[in-house]
Design a protein around this motif. Structure first.
Motif, PDB file in Angstrom:
ATOM      1  N   ARG A  82       4.771  11.183  -4.791  1.00 60.19           N
ATOM      2  CA  ARG A  82       5.758  11.886  -5.607  1.00 60.19           C
ATOM      3  C   ARG A  82       6.208  13.168  -4.923  1.00 60.19           C
ATOM      4  O   ARG A  82       5.545  13.669  -4.006  1.00 60.19           O
ATOM      5  N   PRO A  83       7.331  13.741  -5.365  1.00 61.47           N
ATOM      6  CA  PRO A  83       7.788  15.017  -4.781  1.00 61.47           C
ATOM      7  C   PRO A  83       6.762  16.137  -4.899  1.00 61.47           C
ATOM      8  O   PRO A  83       6.758  17.055  -4.073  1.00 61.47           O
ATOM      9  N   ASP A  84       5.877  16.063  -5.917  1.00 64.77           N
ATOM     10  CA  ASP A  84       4.853  17.108  -6.074  1.00 64.77           C
ATOM     11  C   ASP A  84       3.597  16.820  -5.257  1.00 64.77           C
ATOM     12  O   ASP A  84       2.612  17.537  -5.356  1.00 64.77           O
ATOM     13  N   GLY A  85       3.611  15.743  -4.451  1.00 66.92           N
ATOM     14  CA  GLY A  85       2.506  15.433  -3.559  1.00 66.92           C
ATOM     15  C   GLY A  85       1.478  14.468  -4.109  1.00 66.92           C
ATOM     16  O   GLY A  85       0.597  14.012  -3.370  1.00 66.92           O
ATOM     17  N   ILE A  86       1.540  14.137  -5.388  1.00 69.00           N
ATOM     18  CA  ILE A  86       0.571  13.217  -5.989  1.00 69.00           C
ATOM     19  C   ILE A  86       0.859  11.800  -5.510  1.00 69.00           C
ATOM     20  O   ILE A  86       1.997  11.331  -5.556  1.00 69.00           O
ATOM     21  N   VAL A  87      -0.186  11.114  -5.051  1.00 69.75           N
ATOM     22  CA  VAL A  87      -0.058   9.745  -4.549  1.00 69.75           C
ATOM     23  C   VAL A  87      -0.372   8.772  -5.680  1.00 69.75           C
ATOM     24  O   VAL A  87      -1.415   8.872  -6.333  1.00 69.75           O
ATOM     25  N   ILE A  88       0.533   7.829  -5.899  1.00 67.90           N
ATOM     26  CA  ILE A  88       0.417   6.883  -7.002  1.00 67.90           C
ATOM     27  C   ILE A  88       0.418   5.448  -6.466  1.00 67.90           C
ATOM     28  O   ILE A  88       1.179   5.117  -5.553  1.00 67.90           O
ATOM     29  N   ILE A  89      -0.449   4.619  -7.040  1.00 71.16           N
ATOM     30  CA  ILE A  89      -0.434   3.183  -6.767  1.00 71.16           C
ATOM     31  C   ILE A  89       0.255   2.494  -7.942  1.00 71.16           C
ATOM     32  O   ILE A  89      -0.204   2.574  -9.079  1.00 71.16           O
ATOM     33  N   ASP A  90       1.367   1.849  -7.672  1.00 68.91           N
ATOM     34  CA  ASP A  90       2.123   1.176  -8.730  1.00 68.91           C
ATOM     35  C   ASP A  90       1.321  -0.010  -9.259  1.00 68.91           C
ATOM     36  O   ASP A  90       0.974  -0.914  -8.492  1.00 68.91           O
ATOM     37  N   PRO A  91       1.000  -0.033 -10.561  1.00 77.01           N
ATOM     38  CA  PRO A  91       0.146  -1.092 -11.097  1.00 77.01           C
ATOM     39  C   PRO A  91       0.790  -2.474 -11.094  1.00 77.01           C
ATOM     40  O   PRO A  91       0.078  -3.480 -11.189  1.00 77.01           O
ATOM     41  N   GLU A  92       2.104  -2.545 -10.976  1.00 80.97           N
ATOM     42  CA  GLU A  92       2.790  -3.840 -10.931  1.00 80.97           C
ATOM     43  C   GLU A  92       2.988  -4.306  -9.491  1.00 80.97           C
ATOM     44  O   GLU A  92       2.623  -5.425  -9.125  1.00 80.97           O
ATOM     45  N   LYS A  93       3.524  -3.432  -8.656  1.00 85.49           N
ATOM     46  CA  LYS A  93       3.816  -3.821  -7.270  1.00 85.49           C
ATOM     47  C   LYS A  93       2.555  -4.064  -6.445  1.00 85.49           C
ATOM     48  O   LYS A  93       2.601  -4.757  -5.429  1.00 85.49           O
ATOM     49  N   SER A  94       1.448  -3.475  -6.864  1.00 83.52           N
ATOM     50  CA  SER A  94       0.224  -3.572  -6.059  1.00 83.52           C
ATOM     51  C   SER A  94      -0.614  -4.806  -6.370  1.00 83.52           C
ATOM     52  O   SER A  94      -1.671  -4.998  -5.751  1.00 83.52           O
ATOM     53  N   LYS A  95      -0.194  -5.637  -7.272  1.00 78.29           N
ATOM     54  CA  LYS A  95      -0.986  -6.805  -7.647  1.00 78.29           C
ATOM     55  C   LYS A  95      -1.270  -7.684  -6.432  1.00 78.29           C
ATOM     56  O   LYS A  95      -0.368  -8.015  -5.664  1.00 78.29           O
ATOM     57  N   GLY A  96      -2.548  -8.036  -6.271  1.00 78.77           N
ATOM     58  CA  GLY A  96      -2.961  -8.903  -5.175  1.00 78.77           C
ATOM     59  C   GLY A  96      -3.163  -8.201  -3.854  1.00 78.77           C
ATOM     60  O   GLY A  96      -3.608  -8.831  -2.886  1.00 78.77           O
ATOM     61  N   GLN A  97      -2.911  -6.898  -3.791  1.00 75.90           N
ATOM     62  CA  GLN A  97      -2.997  -6.169  -2.522  1.00 75.90           C
ATOM     63  C   GLN A  97      -4.352  -5.450  -2.400  1.00 75.90           C
ATOM     64  O   GLN A  97      -4.447  -4.232  -2.495  1.00 75.90           O
TER      65      GLN A  97
END
Length: 289
Positions: free
Chosen positions: A88-103
């Motif tokens: 994110r612009p504020d530096g927080i790293v996020i794992i998308d719960p939908e796009k990350s499926k199976g990864q």
């Protein structure tokens, strides 16, 4: 603005309030930023503890709260497909719960083991720095003052071992804490820029006890102890306390150290030690000069 958390290992007393607050907030609660945290098997903030010392006469423990470092150049993002990991612009790293499926590779890539694989949902999960709360205009922490929104772990810490704020603001509490303390990155993160900073994480100590001549069995108070690193020439100094004990903390690892003990009216004593582990050099008995 770059949001971050500073973890002061020296102040952590392993009460697990941070851990419990994280569980209370995220177990059974899903947001657009993350699926619900399972009750068992995941530690989005993990209080890692270990015993230090190789002799029962000088044993210590270390506690280091460990969470996702929110790296500036995340290893997890490098292996993620379809933008499943983003910053994110504020530096927080996020794992998308939908796009990350199976990864599962996203979880495997974390150098400090702070990303967990949810077998049920087939997704990787980790600390979100409570971004879903920080984004919520109705979330008011610290006596309802909107200026002091903080992650749950920071809010719950009773010993002020966790700081939160803007790393880009030199006048913020977190920036001042970092400037005033010893910055000690976790070993797997050495050389990496992260938005979680670790302070005062112990490296290696050397310690010992100094006595007068053996027949007296009296400890020496105020003996001078000088340590010298053979490889670098760096020196450290200490003095024995009321129990005759001395200790030097934060020594470099895997170095050869010369130890010299001096006390007025007595012969100096020398020994050597290696800092592969926390080491108690033993009981030193002085002889009159």
């Amino acid at each position: 603005m770059r949001l971050g958390i500073a973890v002061d290992s020296r102040m952590c007393m392993a009460c697990y309030c941070c851990f419990t607050a994280c569980k209370d907030e995220h177990c059974g609660y899903a947001s657009k930023l993350s699926a619900a945290q399972p009750m068992m098997g995941q530690y989005w903030i993990d209080v890692r503890e270990w015993e230090r010392g190789d002799d029962s006469r000088h044993i210590k423990t270390a506690t280091v709260p460990t969470l996702c470092a929110h790296c500036q150049d995340p290893a997890c993002a490098k292996v993620a497909k379809n933008g499943a990991v983003y910053k994110r612009p504020d530096g927080i790293v996020i794992i998308d719960p939908e796009k990350s499926k199976g990864q599962k590779a996203i979880a495997d890539a974390c150098p400090i083991g702070a990303v967990y694989w949810n077998e049920e949902y087939q997704i990787p999960q980790k600390c979100t720095m409570c971004a879903e709360l920080l984004d919520d205009p109705e979330y008011l922490a610290y006596m309802g003052d909107p200026k002091f929104k903080v992650p749950r772990c920071v809010e719950a810490c009773p010993n002020h071992a966790l700081y939160f704020g803007d790393l880009d603001d030199p006048n913020s509490e977190i920036s001042k804490a970092i400037a005033e303390n010893r910055v000690t990155p976790l070993e797997p993160l050495a050389g990496k820029e992260t938005n979680v900073k670790w302070l005062n994480v112990p490296t290696v100590f050397l310690a010992g006890t100094v006595y007068y001549p053996k027949e007296t069995e009296e400890v020496v108070i105020g003996a001078k102890v000088k340590l010298t690193c053979k490889e670098t020439g760096e020196t450290w100094e200490a003095e024995t306390n009321y129990f005759g004990d001395w200790e030097v903390e934060f020594l470099p690892k895997n170095k050869n150290i010369d130890v010299e003990i001096t006390f007025k009216g007595y012969k100096p004593v020398k020994c050597s030690a290696h800092t592969d582990i926390d080491h108690y050099t033993g009981m030193t008995y002085l002889e009159k000069a």
